[in-house]
Every structure is written in structure tokens, then in C-alpha cells.
Design a protein around this motif. Structure first.
Motif, mmCIF file in Angstrom:
data_model
loop_
_atom_site.group_PDB
_atom_site.id
_atom_site.type_symbol
_atom_site.label_atom_id
_atom_site.label_comp_id
_atom_site.label_asym_id
_atom_site.label_seq_id
_atom_site.Cartn_x
_atom_site.Cartn_y
_atom_site.Cartn_z
ATOM 1 N N PHE A 3 1.970 1.506 6.677
ATOM 2 C CA PHE A 3 1.469 0.583 5.676
ATOM 3 C C PHE A 3 0.042 0.024 6.247
ATOM 4 O O PHE A 3 0.269 -0.316 7.373
ATOM 5 C CB PHE A 3 2.421 -0.438 5.519
ATOM 6 C CG PHE A 3 1.910 -1.293 4.328
ATOM 7 C CD1 PHE A 3 2.092 -1.171 2.766
ATOM 8 C CD2 PHE A 3 1.473 -2.706 4.675
ATOM 9 C CE1 PHE A 3 1.491 -1.749 2.063
ATOM 10 C CE2 PHE A 3 1.105 -3.454 3.739
ATOM 11 C CZ PHE A 3 1.124 -3.216 2.320
ATOM 12 N N PHE A 5 -3.017 -2.818 5.312
ATOM 13 C CA PHE A 5 -3.216 -3.775 4.545
ATOM 14 C C PHE A 5 -4.701 -3.325 3.902
ATOM 15 O O PHE A 5 -5.434 -2.977 4.427
ATOM 16 C CB PHE A 5 -3.444 -5.087 5.100
ATOM 17 C CG PHE A 5 -2.071 -5.728 5.169
ATOM 18 C CD1 PHE A 5 -1.606 -6.386 4.590
ATOM 19 C CD2 PHE A 5 -1.505 -5.354 6.638
ATOM 20 C CE1 PHE A 5 -0.243 -7.048 4.929
ATOM 21 C CE2 PHE A 5 -0.262 -5.583 7.067
ATOM 22 C CZ PHE A 5 0.372 -6.737 6.035
ATOM 23 N N ILE A 6 -4.916 -3.789 2.506
ATOM 24 C CA ILE A 6 -6.109 -3.531 2.124
ATOM 25 C C ILE A 6 -6.535 -4.818 1.572
ATOM 26 O O ILE A 6 -6.118 -5.812 0.926
ATOM 27 C CB ILE A 6 -5.630 -2.632 0.430
ATOM 28 C CG1 ILE A 6 -5.206 -1.448 0.884
ATOM 29 C CG2 ILE A 6 -7.078 -2.629 -0.387
ATOM 30 C CD1 ILE A 6 -5.954 -0.103 0.630
ATOM 31 N N HIS A 7 -7.945 -5.036 2.081
ATOM 32 C CA HIS A 7 -8.597 -6.239 1.927
ATOM 33 C C HIS A 7 -9.510 -6.100 0.738
ATOM 34 O O HIS A 7 -10.717 -5.548 1.104
ATOM 35 C CB HIS A 7 -9.265 -6.918 3.149
ATOM 36 C CG HIS A 7 -7.970 -7.132 4.233
ATOM 37 N ND1 HIS A 7 -7.003 -8.062 4.074
ATOM 38 C CD2 HIS A 7 -7.794 -6.451 5.298
ATOM 39 C CE1 HIS A 7 -6.192 -7.884 5.085
ATOM 40 N NE2 HIS A 7 -6.543 -6.955 6.019
ATOM 41 N N ASP A 8 -9.367 -6.621 -0.383
ATOM 42 C CA ASP A 8 -10.142 -6.018 -1.323
ATOM 43 C C ASP A 8 -11.012 -7.171 -1.705
ATOM 44 O O ASP A 8 -11.926 -7.059 -2.494
ATOM 45 C CB ASP A 8 -9.245 -5.889 -2.673
ATOM 46 C CG ASP A 8 -8.609 -7.087 -3.130
ATOM 47 O OD1 ASP A 8 -8.441 -8.051 -2.459
ATOM 48 O OD2 ASP A 8 -8.215 -6.989 -4.302
#
Lengths: 10, 212
Positions: A3, A5-8
Motif C-alpha cells: 500500500f 499513500f496517494i496524496h492528491d
């Protein structure tokens, strides 16, 4: 566990 | 994307462009802390490494590239192009007092102990305090040019708008990122004193000067 993290936000 | 976040991003972009134009058109970086600008360049570099790994949207990529590019251009103007006008005597904040504790904190408190994630966390923590050398410089000289105070206002407003974006996202999407929220709160609080001076002085046409 692959996994990431997607920091959008800027 | 909601209106708060878009307004926050625009405010952030506006701040960066105000600063670039101020330096470029006056051919001077007097009153600007090069140390804060180095810290912001470090913030963008460590945060946007995901440009190389994750594609989010055209908007996201474009803004990241603009922020990084402008931030390095600003550092270059202060330390190379207009070096002679850089007020280094008043820019005496010690960057290592921020960078070292924050590096340690980002190793201890993060979402995931992975290199990119730690660098992202570092950038969030660092951004929250990166303006301190600039605020320190303003308080040391006791004044700021009006255009510099517009820059500071737009830069402070950006994170305040992001706080509202996070409240919105919590209720609309159930999304919340505690690291970003706490750091964003700290960041916004640091600007409060300045916001007060900006509203009571600069908006009434006076130069920002601090009581002796």
C-alpha cells in the motif's frame, strides 16, 4: 503489503 | 476538487507569482528572506517526488511543476541574479533549527515508514514553519514593503483555505489526513498576528510597520 499513500493535494 | 481547495491553490500560486514579479520588476530582493525561499524549495522538492511515481491529474502535475519551477527561480534570483540586493544581515534565522528537528519528527510520526512517505511528511511539517525566517526578518527590521505583505497574506490565506477544504472533505468524503491537518493548523496560526496587521494597516493604505 504494497500500500502506498496517494496524496492528491498540492 | 472543491472551491476551497481551488481557491487555496490559486492563492498559493498568486503568492509565488507576486514574489517573483516583485523581485524581477524592482530588480531587488530587499526585505525577502532567502532562507524561507530555500526552505520552500526544499518543501516542494521533497513533497512532489511523486511526480515520478504517480499520475493524479493534468492539473495536479502542472501545478506541481509550476510551484517547483517558480520556487527555484526565486532562490536563483535571491542568491545569484540579484544577490547584491539580498539583505543577508537581517536574514539570520538558523535553518538547521527547523530542518533537523523536523527531519527527526517526520521519521517518528508518519503514515508509513517508507522513503517517499517520510519525505512527504517532512515537507508537510517543514512547510508549516518555513515562513518563520521571513517573519523573523520582518520583525527584525520592523517593517515590510506593501508588496511583500501582499505576498505573505496570499501565502497565509492558502493554508487557511486548505483548512476549510479539509473540513469540507471530511463531511463530503469522510477523508481526513491528520498529519496535514495538524501541520496546516500550526501553519495558519503562525500567520494570525500578520493577518491582524495586514487587515488593520495594509488594507487601510498604510505600510506594514511594527510598533517599536
Amino acid at each position: 503489503r504494497e500500500f502506498t499513500f496517494i496524496h492528491d493535494e498540492l | 476538487m472543491n472551491l476551497f481547495r481551488l481557491a487555496g491553490d490559486v492563492s498559493h500560486l498568486l503568492a509565488i507569482i507576486i514574489l517573483l514579479l516583485k523581485i524581477w520588476r524592482t530588480r531587488s530582493c530587499a526585505g525577502i528572506s532567502g532562507k524561507s525561499q530555500i526552505l520552500f524549495a526544499l518543501v516542494f522538492t521533497t513533497r512532489y517526488l511523486d511526480l515520478l511515481t504517480t499520475f493524479i491529474s493534468f492539473y495536479n502535475t502542472t501545478m506541481k511543476v509550476i510551484y517547483i519551477g517558480c520556487s527555484y527561480a526565486t532562490v536563483w534570483m535571491i542568491y545569484a541574479k540579484f544577490k547584491a540586493t539580498y539583505d543577508s544581515n537581517h536574514d539570520t534565522f538558523r535553518m538547521e533549527f527547523l530542518v533537523i528537528p523536523i527531519a527527526a519528527l517526520s521519521l517518528l510520526v508518519n503514515h508509513d515508514f517508507a522513503p517517499l512517505e517520510i519525505l512527504w511528511t517532512f515537507s508537510i511539517y517543514l512547510e508549516s514553519v518555513a515562513i518563520l525566517p521571513q517573519l523573523f526578518m520582518v520583525s527584525k527590521t520592523g517593517e515590510a514593503e506593501t508588496i511583500t505583505s501582499h505576498y505573505l497574506f496570499a501565502l497565509g490565506l492558502y493554508r487557511a483555505l486548505y483548512l476549510m477544504n479539509w473540513i469540507w472533505r471530511f463531511f463530503a468524503e469522510g477523508f481526513f489526513d491528520l498529519i496535514a491537518i495538524v501541520a496546516g493548523l500550526v501553519q495558519t496560526i503562525l500567520y494570525c498576528d500578520f493577518f491582524y496587521l495586514y487587515i488593520t494597516k495594509v488594507l487601510k493604505g498604510k505600510k506594514l510597520s511594527l510598533p517599536a
